[in-house]
Design an enzyme around this catalytic site. Structure first.
Site, short mmCIF file in Angstrom:
data_model
loop_
_atom_site.label_atom_id
_atom_site.label_comp_id
_atom_site.label_asym_id
_atom_site.label_seq_id
_atom_site.Cartn_x
_atom_site.Cartn_y
_atom_site.Cartn_z
N GLY A 36 0.84 -1.20 0.00
CA GLY A 36 0.00 0.00 0.00
C GLY A 36 0.87 1.25 0.00
O GLY A 36 0.68 2.17 -0.81
N HIS A 37 1.85 1.27 0.91
CA HIS A 37 2.79 2.40 0.94
C HIS A 37 3.54 2.51 -0.39
O HIS A 37 3.75 3.59 -0.92
CB HIS A 37 3.82 2.22 2.05
CG HIS A 37 3.27 2.16 3.44
ND1 HIS A 37 3.34 1.03 4.22
CD2 HIS A 37 2.66 3.10 4.20
CE1 HIS A 37 2.79 1.27 5.40
NE2 HIS A 37 2.37 2.52 5.42
N GLN A 153 -8.81 10.18 7.45
CA GLN A 153 -7.54 10.91 7.53
C GLN A 153 -7.36 11.83 6.32
O GLN A 153 -6.97 12.99 6.46
CB GLN A 153 -6.39 9.91 7.61
CG GLN A 153 -5.02 10.50 7.40
CD GLN A 153 -3.94 9.48 7.71
OE1 GLN A 153 -3.71 9.17 8.87
NE2 GLN A 153 -3.29 8.96 6.71
N SER A 185 -2.29 -3.27 5.67
CA SER A 185 -2.11 -2.40 6.82
C SER A 185 -0.94 -2.92 7.64
O SER A 185 -0.77 -4.14 7.76
CB SER A 185 -3.38 -2.41 7.67
OG SER A 185 -3.11 -1.85 8.95
N ARG A 187 -0.87 -2.93 10.66
CA ARG A 187 -1.46 -3.61 11.81
C ARG A 187 -1.89 -5.04 11.49
O ARG A 187 -2.18 -5.81 12.41
CB ARG A 187 -2.64 -2.81 12.37
CG ARG A 187 -2.21 -1.53 13.06
CD ARG A 187 -3.33 -0.89 13.88
NE ARG A 187 -2.81 0.17 14.72
CZ ARG A 187 -2.82 1.47 14.42
NH1 ARG A 187 -3.31 1.87 13.27
NH2 ARG A 187 -2.33 2.35 15.26
P1 AMP Z 1 0.58 4.58 7.78
O1 AMP Z 1 2.02 4.19 7.72
O2 AMP Z 1 -0.33 3.47 8.16
O3 AMP Z 1 0.37 5.86 8.57
O4 AMP Z 1 0.16 4.94 6.29
C1 AMP Z 1 0.89 5.88 5.53
C2 AMP Z 1 0.10 6.19 4.28
O5 AMP Z 1 -0.11 5.00 3.52
C3 AMP Z 1 -1.31 6.73 4.60
O6 AMP Z 1 -1.62 7.78 3.69
C4 AMP Z 1 -2.18 5.55 4.38
O7 AMP Z 1 -3.50 5.87 4.02
C5 AMP Z 1 -1.46 4.85 3.23
N1 AMP Z 1 -1.85 3.44 3.18
C6 AMP Z 1 -1.84 2.55 4.21
N2 AMP Z 1 -2.31 1.36 3.82
C7 AMP Z 1 -2.66 1.50 2.51
C8 AMP Z 1 -3.23 0.62 1.53
N3 AMP Z 1 -3.56 -0.63 1.82
N4 AMP Z 1 -3.44 1.11 0.28
C9 AMP Z 1 -3.13 2.39 -0.02
N5 AMP Z 1 -2.58 3.27 0.86
C10 AMP Z 1 -2.35 2.84 2.10
#
Ligand code: AMP
Length: 282
Positions: A36-37, A153, A185, A187
């Site tokens: 995702g990132h 968010q 995720s 998590r």
């Molecule tokens: P985080 O590290 O969880 O704070 O996420 C950092 C960024 O990556 C945030 O903008 C999230 O929305 C995005 N993000 C997290 N998981 C996904 C995913 N499965 N698909 C797309 N973007 C994601």
């Protein structure tokens, strides 16, 4: 790739890039990077001269009983991924430099922060808005990238940037999913084997709702009941909320219209997961 820990150094590099007329793209993350990132990082790499990724587990967005301490951290692996993706700067500041003992200033986006995930997590979006505001002031990006997975968010951050006149474009990229539909995720690493299997029910329920709307269903309450019925079949999954809201103000809707957000949050064991889809009327 440069790994930068100091705020002054990051800002110096950003200023110099600007003076040279280079565009800066920025992906803020909390690390434990996954596909995702990476999708955000790839868009950022493609669309900008300088690609900056931050890894910062922001203490201010975690509640007192939440998972700040055990949040997965693996900077070496994150750095390998960023290097592979052609990132120019990996910015990973210390919590003590981001939040000095004298820190007193926070950003609150009223009305959008107290709904959905803001109910069980009352100070979460204040922490998110504050850290994103700080990071934007340090990295000075032209475009900042967020994921649709964290729908609330992105709505909060968009409102903040508009209200406070941050000179930045915000791009929200589609949610990247595992093969069974589970939204990726950091998590998900907490889930045991059976919990992991059960977790895909969230997307399956959202997808069923999407199909129902495509067949002509318009009543939000019936869509919510459909989702609830499917998720409740997995006894391990405890629903936190199922909401049908408009995408700008996150206000509950009675009738599905174009660009309706359906957002769910649930607990599986000790892990809280969220997911959402955007409904388009047939
Ligand atoms: P985080 O590290 O969880 O704070 O996420 C950092 C960024 O990556 C945030 O903008 C999230 O929305 C995005 N993000 C997290 N998981 C996904 C995913 N499965 N698909 C797309 N973007 C994601």
């Amino acid at each position: 790739m440069k790994v930068v820990r100091r705020i002054e150094e990051m800002r110096g590099l950003a200023r110099r890039a600007k003076l040279k007329g280079l565009s800066i793209g920025f992906v803020p993350t909390m690390g434990a990077l996954h596909a995702g990132h990476v999708s955000l990082i790839r868009a950022c790499r493609k669309e900008n001269d300088l690609a900056v990724v931050s890894v910062f587990v922001n203490p201010v967005q975690f509640g007192p009983r939440e998972d700040f301490q055990k949040y997965p951290r693996d900077l070496k692996r994150d750095a390998r991924i960023c290097r592979r993706e052609g990132v120019d700067i990996l910015f990973c500041p210390d919590a003590s430099s981001m939040y000095a003992a004298s820190h007193r200033t926070f950003i609150t986006v009223e009305g959008l922060s107290e709904v959905l995930c803001g109910i069980p997590r009352p100070s979460h979006f204040k922490g998110v808005a504050t850290v994103v505001g700080k990071l934007l002031n340090i990295v000075l990006p032209d475009i900042v990238y967020f994921g649709q997975k964290d729908a609330q968010q992105s709505v909060v951050v968009r409102r903040m940037a508009e209200d406070l006149n941050f000179p930045v474009r915000i791009k929200v990229m589609p949610t990247v999913r595992e093969r069974d539909g589970l939204a990726m995720s950091s998590r998900n690493l907490y889930l045991g084997r059976e919990e992991r299997q059960d977790a895909s029910i969230l997307y399956k329920a959202l997808d069923a709702a999407n199909q129902a709307v495509k067949r002509g269903e318009r009543k939000a309450s019936r869509v919510r009941n459909l989702i609830r019925g499917i998720i409740q079949k997995k006894r391990s999954v405890k629903i936190d909320y199922i909401e049908v809201v408009d995408m700008q103000e996150l206000r509950p809707l009675d009738k599905i219209r174009n660009d309706t957000l359906i957002a769910v949050a649930a607990r599986i064991g000790k892990t809280r997961l969220i997911d959402n889809i955007i409904l388009k009327r047939a």
